[in-house]
Design an enzyme around this catalytic site. Structure first.
Site, PDB file in Angstrom:
ATOM      1  N   VAL A  62       5.106   6.173  -4.456  1.00 45.97           N
ATOM      2  CA  VAL A  62       5.873   5.291  -3.586  1.00 45.97           C
ATOM      3  C   VAL A  62       5.125   4.026  -3.184  1.00 45.97           C
ATOM      4  O   VAL A  62       5.739   3.062  -2.721  1.00 45.97           O
ATOM      5  CB  VAL A  62       6.314   6.069  -2.317  1.00 45.97           C
ATOM      6  CG1 VAL A  62       5.128   6.283  -1.373  1.00 45.97           C
ATOM      7  CG2 VAL A  62       7.465   5.375  -1.603  1.00 45.97           C
ATOM      8  N   TYR A  63       3.827   3.975  -3.357  1.00 43.28           N
ATOM      9  CA  TYR A  63       3.057   2.812  -2.921  1.00 43.28           C
ATOM     10  C   TYR A  63       3.463   1.581  -3.729  1.00 43.28           C
ATOM     11  O   TYR A  63       3.276   1.523  -4.943  1.00 43.28           O
ATOM     12  CB  TYR A  63       1.555   3.052  -3.067  1.00 43.28           C
ATOM     13  CG  TYR A  63       0.982   4.131  -2.177  1.00 43.28           C
ATOM     14  CD1 TYR A  63       1.672   4.602  -1.062  1.00 43.28           C
ATOM     15  CD2 TYR A  63      -0.255   4.695  -2.449  1.00 43.28           C
ATOM     16  CE1 TYR A  63       1.143   5.594  -0.250  1.00 43.28           C
ATOM     17  CE2 TYR A  63      -0.795   5.684  -1.641  1.00 43.28           C
ATOM     18  CZ  TYR A  63      -0.086   6.135  -0.546  1.00 43.28           C
ATOM     19  OH  TYR A  63      -0.615   7.122   0.250  1.00 43.28           O
ATOM     20  N   SER A  64       4.027   0.617  -3.012  1.00 49.54           N
ATOM     21  CA  SER A  64       4.524  -0.616  -3.638  1.00 49.54           C
ATOM     22  C   SER A  64       5.407  -0.306  -4.845  1.00 49.54           C
ATOM     23  O   SER A  64       5.346  -0.975  -5.878  1.00 49.54           O
ATOM     24  CB  SER A  64       3.367  -1.532  -4.039  1.00 49.54           C
ATOM     25  OG  SER A  64       2.686  -1.991  -2.896  1.00 49.54           O
ATOM     26  N   HIS A  65       6.233   0.731  -4.686  1.00 50.08           N
ATOM     27  CA  HIS A  65       7.222   1.106  -5.697  1.00 50.08           C
ATOM     28  C   HIS A  65       6.583   1.325  -7.064  1.00 50.08           C
ATOM     29  O   HIS A  65       7.084   0.861  -8.090  1.00 50.08           O
ATOM     30  CB  HIS A  65       8.319   0.049  -5.793  1.00 50.08           C
ATOM     31  CG  HIS A  65       9.573   0.540  -6.454  1.00 50.08           C
ATOM     32  ND1 HIS A  65      10.254   1.660  -6.032  1.00 50.08           N
ATOM     33  CD2 HIS A  65      10.272   0.067  -7.536  1.00 50.08           C
ATOM     34  CE1 HIS A  65      11.310   1.847  -6.808  1.00 50.08           C
ATOM     35  NE2 HIS A  65      11.342   0.909  -7.720  1.00 50.08           N
TER      36      HIS A  65
END
Length: 331
Positions: A62-65
């Site tokens: 999920v980090y920066s998509h």
């Protein structure tokens, strides 16, 4: 750099883990932040970490998509050999809006591990972590799907993050009863400002041979500088989770920060080194996850490994602590 086994396994990890949430930028996705670094600005931190012996790197889908995984994967391919590094990534948080866009269902886990491997550019991750406890999916479904991920060779080990001790022990019990791959690590919220994990989670992990890799060991920078009533950094101004973690406990936390500054001044080192050295003195803690967007932050983390605090200094840092409620957004 010092190295230690991760839990009751033969896997050796550096005493500092580089967290990569700040690396990579995205204009889309459910979770993105204004303060993350570009790929060009991120790569020097990964390279420097490797040069100083850090072999443990933590990210999440999920980090920066997904951009964090891409940035980390490309950097590690350029600067290291795959078998020299330990890569951890996570699953649970929303990757898209709508049905099946998040969580720990069989569908989510089996699709997200493949997506993470593609972004990282590797055939396997060393450690696959459930980012939170999923109250909407049967626990047995989650654990059986995770076991399949390990048996397929897409992950070597399993970890968990941020849940109550009873939930963690229930999951471990089900894994043991069914012969499923077991969790070997717990990534929990723990630092000098929030020590509630010492009541149940840390003793549980020590008893069961679980490695502990705390997130936010510096309380999002609050343990590294004099107390500030108003956010000063770009991240602090745009950090909704930080507001939920710390807003209600300001009166309890300021005296602890003051003690860190006091010990740091007496030692002639930075407050960050003191706060990390305190954590590294705890027998249950394996490898704190630190973030770095400025060179001195990574330098402080590396120096903290060799900083040994006395029993008196540790007691001085701890004796003003008062109980905290589990912060909103923790579980």
């Amino acid at each position: 750099m010092e190295y230690v086994k991760l839990g009751h396994t033969g896997l050796e990890v550096s005493r500092i883990c580089l967290g990569c949430m700040s690396y990579g930028q995205s204009d889309s996705g459910v979770m993105k932040w204004a303060w993350t670094l570009s790929e060009e600005d991120s790569r020097p931190y990964i390279k420097t970490a490797l040069e100083h012996g850090i072999n443990f790197f933590d990210t999440a889908n999920v980090y920066s998509h997904g951009e964090s995984e891409r940035v980390l994967g490309r950097a590690l391919r350029d600067f290291a050999k795959r078998d020299e590094v330990v890569i951890a990534t996570k699953v649970y948080s929303p990757m898209r809006l709508g049905p099946n866009g998040k969580g720990l269902s069989r569908k989510a886990i089996l699709s997200e591990i493949d997506d993470s491997l593609k972004r990282l550019g590797t055939d396997y991750v060393d450690l696959y972590i459930i980012h939170r406890y999923d109250y909407e999916t049967p626990l047995e479904e989650t654990l059986e799907a995770l076991d399949e991920v390990v048996r397929s060779g897409k992950a070597l080990y399993l970890g968990a993050s941020s849940m109550y001790a009873w939930q963690f022990m229930k999951a471990i019990g089900l894994q043991r009863a069914n012969g499923w791959a077991q969790f070997i690590s717990m990534q929990n919220y723990y630092n000098l400002m929030y020590r509630e994990e010492e009541r149940e989670m840390l003793p549980l992990c020590k008893s069961e041979g679980i490695g502990v890799t705390p997130w936010s060991p510096l309380a999002r920078g609050r343990l590294t500088r004099p107390w500030q009533n108003e956010p000063q950094t770009e991240r602090a101004k745009n950090d909704a989770l930080g507001d939920r973690l710390y807003e209600k406990s300001k009166k309890l936390d300021k005296p602890v920060v003051d003690r860190v500054l006091e010990v740091a001044k007496a030692r002639g080192v930075s407050p960050a080194q003191v706060a990390l050295a305190w954590m590294l003195s705890k027998p249950a803690v394996t490898s704190p996850i630190i973030g770095a967007t400025k060179p001195h932050q990574l330098d402080d983390a590396i120096k903290a490994v060799s900083l040994k605090l006395s029993d008196e200094e540790i007691a001085h840092l701890e004796d003003l602590y008062e109980p905290h409620h589990a912060p909103e957004g923790y579980v």
